[in-house]
Design an enzyme around this catalytic site. Structure first.
Site, mmCIF file in Angstrom:
data_model
loop_
_atom_site.group_PDB
_atom_site.id
_atom_site.type_symbol
_atom_site.label_atom_id
_atom_site.label_comp_id
_atom_site.label_asym_id
_atom_site.label_seq_id
_atom_site.Cartn_x
_atom_site.Cartn_y
_atom_site.Cartn_z
ATOM 1 N N MET A 82 -14.326 -71.865 22.191
ATOM 2 C CA MET A 82 -14.463 -70.560 22.854
ATOM 3 C C MET A 82 -14.239 -70.742 24.359
ATOM 4 O O MET A 82 -14.910 -71.560 24.999
ATOM 5 C CB MET A 82 -15.866 -69.973 22.628
ATOM 6 C CG MET A 82 -16.148 -69.515 21.204
ATOM 7 S SD MET A 82 -14.903 -68.424 20.500
ATOM 8 C CE MET A 82 -14.910 -67.056 21.663
ATOM 9 N N ASP A 103 -9.928 -69.491 22.051
ATOM 10 C CA ASP A 103 -10.188 -68.064 21.876
ATOM 11 C C ASP A 103 -10.918 -67.491 23.095
ATOM 12 O O ASP A 103 -12.041 -67.918 23.393
ATOM 13 C CB ASP A 103 -11.053 -67.907 20.608
ATOM 14 C CG ASP A 103 -11.335 -66.477 20.229
ATOM 15 O OD1 ASP A 103 -10.791 -65.552 20.848
ATOM 16 O OD2 ASP A 103 -12.133 -66.278 19.278
ATOM 17 N N GLY A 104 -10.274 -66.533 23.780
ATOM 18 C CA GLY A 104 -10.928 -65.834 24.880
ATOM 19 C C GLY A 104 -10.158 -65.921 26.184
ATOM 20 O O GLY A 104 -9.913 -67.018 26.696
ATOM 21 N N GLY A 105 -9.729 -64.769 26.679
ATOM 22 C CA GLY A 105 -9.059 -64.726 27.983
ATOM 23 C C GLY A 105 -7.682 -65.369 27.993
ATOM 24 O O GLY A 105 -7.195 -65.775 29.056
ATOM 25 N N HIS A 114 -13.332 -65.532 12.066
ATOM 26 C CA HIS A 114 -14.251 -66.138 13.034
ATOM 27 C C HIS A 114 -15.602 -65.456 12.889
ATOM 28 O O HIS A 114 -15.776 -64.301 13.293
ATOM 29 C CB HIS A 114 -13.665 -65.935 14.450
ATOM 30 C CG HIS A 114 -14.529 -66.410 15.556
ATOM 31 N ND1 HIS A 114 -14.298 -66.063 16.869
ATOM 32 C CD2 HIS A 114 -15.630 -67.215 15.569
ATOM 33 C CE1 HIS A 114 -15.215 -66.623 17.640
ATOM 34 N NE2 HIS A 114 -16.033 -67.317 16.876
ATOM 35 N N MET A 165 -19.104 -60.038 13.796
ATOM 36 C CA MET A 165 -20.296 -60.218 14.651
ATOM 37 C C MET A 165 -21.498 -59.532 14.010
ATOM 38 O O MET A 165 -21.345 -58.489 13.372
ATOM 39 C CB MET A 165 -20.055 -59.574 16.023
ATOM 40 C CG MET A 165 -18.821 -60.069 16.726
ATOM 41 S SD MET A 165 -18.618 -59.210 18.299
ATOM 42 C CE MET A 165 -16.984 -59.793 18.759
ATOM 43 N N HIS A 169 -6.301 -63.075 13.593
ATOM 44 C CA HIS A 169 -7.664 -63.524 13.899
ATOM 45 C C HIS A 169 -8.635 -62.349 13.729
ATOM 46 O O HIS A 169 -8.416 -61.267 14.287
ATOM 47 C CB HIS A 169 -7.697 -64.053 15.335
ATOM 48 C CG HIS A 169 -8.994 -64.657 15.754
ATOM 49 N ND1 HIS A 169 -9.350 -65.966 15.446
ATOM 50 C CD2 HIS A 169 -10.032 -64.151 16.460
ATOM 51 C CE1 HIS A 169 -10.542 -66.223 15.958
ATOM 52 N NE2 HIS A 169 -10.985 -65.138 16.582
ATOM 53 N N SER A 218 -5.915 -61.172 17.954
ATOM 54 C CA SER A 218 -7.269 -60.823 17.503
ATOM 55 C C SER A 218 -7.385 -59.316 17.322
ATOM 56 O O SER A 218 -7.239 -58.550 18.275
ATOM 57 C CB SER A 218 -8.298 -61.301 18.527
ATOM 58 O OG SER A 218 -9.545 -60.702 18.234
ATOM 59 N N ASP A 246 -12.669 -61.100 13.921
ATOM 60 C CA ASP A 246 -13.959 -61.421 14.530
ATOM 61 C C ASP A 246 -15.100 -60.656 13.877
ATOM 62 O O ASP A 246 -15.195 -59.435 14.016
ATOM 63 C CB ASP A 246 -13.916 -61.065 16.021
ATOM 64 C CG ASP A 246 -12.985 -61.979 16.793
ATOM 65 O OD1 ASP A 246 -13.243 -63.190 16.812
ATOM 66 O OD2 ASP A 246 -11.989 -61.475 17.352
ATOM 67 N N GLY A 297 -18.445 -62.443 21.779
ATOM 68 C CA GLY A 297 -19.096 -61.137 21.618
ATOM 69 C C GLY A 297 -18.227 -59.969 22.032
ATOM 70 O O GLY A 297 -18.420 -58.853 21.554
ATOM 71 N N MET A 315 -19.173 -64.864 13.934
ATOM 72 C CA MET A 315 -20.156 -64.989 15.009
ATOM 73 C C MET A 315 -21.468 -64.439 14.481
ATOM 74 O O MET A 315 -21.944 -63.372 14.905
ATOM 75 C CB MET A 315 -19.670 -64.219 16.245
ATOM 76 C CG MET A 315 -18.580 -64.949 16.994
ATOM 77 S SD MET A 315 -17.629 -63.850 18.056
ATOM 78 C CE MET A 315 -16.410 -63.290 16.887
ATOM 79 N N GLY A 343 -14.123 -58.636 23.594
ATOM 80 C CA GLY A 343 -12.749 -58.896 24.018
ATOM 81 C C GLY A 343 -12.616 -58.611 25.505
ATOM 82 O O GLY A 343 -13.512 -58.026 26.122
ATOM 83 N N GLY A 344 -11.522 -59.055 26.080
ATOM 84 C CA GLY A 344 -11.201 -58.691 27.465
ATOM 85 C C GLY A 344 -12.016 -59.364 28.539
ATOM 86 O O GLY A 344 -12.082 -58.870 29.668
HETATM 87 C C1 DX5 Z 1 -14.619 -62.848 21.394
HETATM 88 C C2 DX5 Z 1 -13.740 -62.992 20.193
HETATM 89 C C3 DX5 Z 1 -12.315 -63.061 20.521
HETATM 90 C C4 DX5 Z 1 -11.761 -61.865 21.255
HETATM 91 C C5 DX5 Z 1 -10.771 -62.392 22.246
HETATM 92 O O1 DX5 Z 1 -15.921 -62.988 21.052
HETATM 93 O O2 DX5 Z 1 -14.075 -64.153 19.462
HETATM 94 O O3 DX5 Z 1 -11.506 -63.374 19.384
HETATM 95 O O4 DX5 Z 1 -11.153 -60.915 20.417
HETATM 96 O O5 DX5 Z 1 -10.366 -61.356 23.058
HETATM 97 P P1 DX5 Z 1 -9.543 -61.563 24.402
HETATM 98 O O6 DX5 Z 1 -8.277 -62.285 24.041
HETATM 99 O O7 DX5 Z 1 -9.325 -60.169 24.865
HETATM 100 O O8 DX5 Z 1 -10.401 -62.373 25.323
HETATM 101 ZN ZN ZN Z 2 -12.632 -64.831 17.876
#
Ligand code: DX5
Ligand code: ZN
Length: 216
Positions: free
Chosen positions: A137, A175-177, A66, A37, A33, A8, A35, A142, A68, A144-145
């Site tokens: 999700m 997607d996420g963590g 993606h 927003m 990927h 991402s 994102d 919203g 959002m 990363g990390g």
């Molecule tokens: C969060 C995004 C993710 C994000 C994931 O809202 O949709 O794609 O970049 O980041 P990590 O892998 O750091 O959780």
């Molecule tokens: Zn995403």
């Protein structure tokens, strides 16, 4: 099917995107990927079409976009023009999801439907046959990390059961963590595509990290 990895770009160094794209292009990443927003659907703003259009010229990986945002159906032509391979819209943002999925496909893209952590997979019973991918999700979208929500593994397993029961080829993306530990469990539960932001971009050797995620 062997699982795919989609780094991402949200966790990239935005001052040096060309350099980031160079190593991504040369890596084992399957997709990139992206994102988008809007500060309304999610409490953050990322980047938009000018960035996607600039990436189109240099990105050699299929672009997994993606959205959002509220009313994502308004931007189907722009997403298609930006060279997206997959357009993911949130279930929670689409009143007429069936119509939106059809319009995404008519625009020449693969259609993905995304579920927030609180949205149950059973709500997909009457749309899963029409979508190319479901994006689950595993954090609240919203940022990363964030920390992986454990319940996501069970959701993947339930969605896997639904897709197999119907004899479909719909992909499951998470997607996420995602890291090596959560990634392993997601793949075991039936995930086809893993998105990873921080775990890849903040690692000492991102190319190697992608290789390790591929090898799970
Ligand atoms: C969060 C995004 C993710 C994000 C994931 O809202 O949709 O794609 O970049 O980041 P990590 O892998 O750091 O959780
Ligand atoms: Zn995403």
């Amino acid at each position: 099917m062997k699982h795919l990895i989609a780094p991402s770009l949200l966790s990239a160094n935005f001052l040096d995107l060309r350099k980031e794209l160079d190593w991504i292009n040369g890596s084992e990443a399957d997709w990139l990927h992206l994102d988008i927003m809007d500060g309304v659907f999610v409490p953050n703003i990322s980047f938009g079409f000018p960035v996607l259009n600039a990436l189109k010229a240099v990105c050699r990986k299929p672009m997994d976009v993606h959205l959002m945002i509220v009313e994502p159906q308004k931007f189907i032509p722009e997403v298609a023009a930006s060279g997206a391979y997959m357009m993911n819209v949130h279930y929670e943002a689409c009143t007429h999801l069936h119509r939106t999925v059809a319009a995404i496909k008519e625009a020449g893209m693969k259609a993905g439907v995304t579920l927030n952590p609180h949205t149950p997979v059973c709500l997909l019973e009457d749309i899963v046959q029409d979508v190319d991918m479901v994006l689950l999700m595993s954090v609240n979208p919203g940022y990363g990390g964030q920390r992986f929500i454990e319940h996501s593994v069970e959701k993947v397993a339930r969605l896997r059961e639904m897709i197999d029961r119907k004899g479909l080829r719909t992909l499951i993306e998470v997607d996420g963590g995602v890291n090596l530990e959560t990634g392993r469990r997601l793949v075991d539960a039936g995930a086809d595509v893993l998105v990873a932001g921080n775990f890849v971009f903040k690692s000492a050797d991102p190319v190697r990290t992608i290789k390790e995620l591929k090898a799970l």
